[in-house]
Design an enzyme around this catalytic site. Structure first.
Site, PDB file in Angstrom:
ATOM      1  N   ASP A  96       0.843  -1.198   0.000  1.00 36.74           N
ATOM      2  CA  ASP A  96       0.000   0.000   0.000  1.00 36.74           C
ATOM      3  C   ASP A  96       0.878   1.249   0.000  1.00 36.74           C
ATOM      4  O   ASP A  96       2.046   1.192   0.385  1.00 36.74           O
ATOM      5  CB  ASP A  96      -0.876   0.030   1.268  1.00 36.74           C
ATOM      6  CG  ASP A  96      -1.819  -1.163   1.336  1.00 36.74           C
ATOM      7  OD1 ASP A  96      -2.139  -1.719   0.270  1.00 36.74           O
ATOM      8  OD2 ASP A  96      -2.202  -1.537   2.456  1.00 36.74           O
TER       9      ASP A  96
HETATM   10  N1  URA Z   1      -1.096  -6.029   3.753  1.00 40.35           N
HETATM   11  C1  URA Z   1      -1.599  -4.784   3.803  1.00 40.35           C
HETATM   12  O1  URA Z   1      -2.619  -4.537   4.414  1.00 40.35           O
HETATM   13  N2  URA Z   1      -0.932  -3.803   3.158  1.00 40.35           N
HETATM   14  C2  URA Z   1       0.240  -4.002   2.493  1.00 40.35           C
HETATM   15  O2  URA Z   1       0.810  -3.066   1.946  1.00 40.35           O
HETATM   16  C3  URA Z   1       0.749  -5.310   2.473  1.00 40.35           C
HETATM   17  C4  URA Z   1       0.071  -6.306   3.096  1.00 40.35           C
END
Ligand code: URA
Length: 251
Positions: free
Chosen positions: A103
């Protein structure tokens, strides 16, 4: 290898263009002009094209990035900077893309490659390549998380996650190391939401047996060598032993 194939592999030119360069006496091998496209050469020979020394580049490139917050894992984006913008010019190559998505606010290890098959192996839940995250939670870690994750968390939309491992980081109240074997959208955040907690910070510290090097600053990249890429695919051993090792290397 044939001279024309070597040059076509090592440069953007086609084999027929290379043949023209050879005819025009623009190619030398070990200082001598060569006129035969099928001359046998090896990596030990010094080959020049129009006076420029040409070396064979490995077919695929593997880069790890220590992703800072604020960048998106995409090759292009209309509103946010992408992780591709953090790759220095000398590491750039045709066809690079981030193998998997973190993310925008997640930090840590991102693999960037132009090897589609390798990326698929890392990402496919079929291959179970473990991804390790350091999670900071809004509320204290609970021991029950260990068995809940091992059973497989059911997310709010009904999706059931594969079994995952978790351990509290010693001497903390609300920090844990979690190991996933798949990559659903916002998975870690959704898993903790299902457990009644909330992820404040998320940092990926490793994929397979490859751990983000301590000395790689945020926003920096490192070209991987063969040994490192093998580490990504070689994994096993005990999660808690690994937690201990990871914790030591990140503290
Ligand atoms: N899980 C998440 O919630 N976000 C990420 O960036 C990676 C794994």
């Amino acid at each position: 290898m044939r001279l024309d194939k070597f040059l076509a592999d090592a440069t953007p030119h086609s084999r027929s263009t290379i043949k023209n360069f050879i005819k025009k006496r623009q190619v030398t091998v070990n200082g001598k002009t060569v006129l035969k496209a099928d001359t046998n050469v090896s990596e030990k020979d010094v080959i020049t094209l129009s006076g420029v020394k040409i070396s064979l580049q490995p077919k695929y490139r593997y880069i790890i990035l220590n992703k800072p917050a604020g960048y998106v894992c995409a090759t292009e984006d209309n509103s946010d900077p992408t992780v591709m913008e953090l790759i220095p010019p000398e590491m750039q190559a045709k066809g690079l893309f981030p193998a998997g998505r973190l993310d925008k606010d997640t930090t840590g290890m991102v693999l960037i490659t132009n090897d589609g098959e390798f990326a698929h192996k890392i990402l496919s839940p079929k291959h179970h390549v473990p991804k390790y995250y350091h999670v900071t939670l809004a509320r204290p870690f609970e021991e029950s998380y260990i068995s809940e994750l091992e059973k497989g968390i059911t997310l709010s939309n009904g999706d059931v996650c594969l079994p995952a491992q978790i351990a509290k980081i010693p001497d903390t109240e609300n920090e844990a190391l979690i190991c996933l074997h798949e990559g659903k959208y916002h998975q870690v955040k959704r898993m903790f939401a299902a457990l009644g907690n909330h992820v404040l910070l998320l940092h990926r510290i490793g994929i397979g047996d490859l751990i983000l090097p301590e000395d790689l600053p945020k926003g920096s990249c490192k070209l991987l060598i063969d040994e490192d890429t093998k580490k990504i695919m070689s994994f096993g051993g005990n999660f808690l032993t690994k937690l201990h090792r990871i914790k030591k290397s990140s503290s």
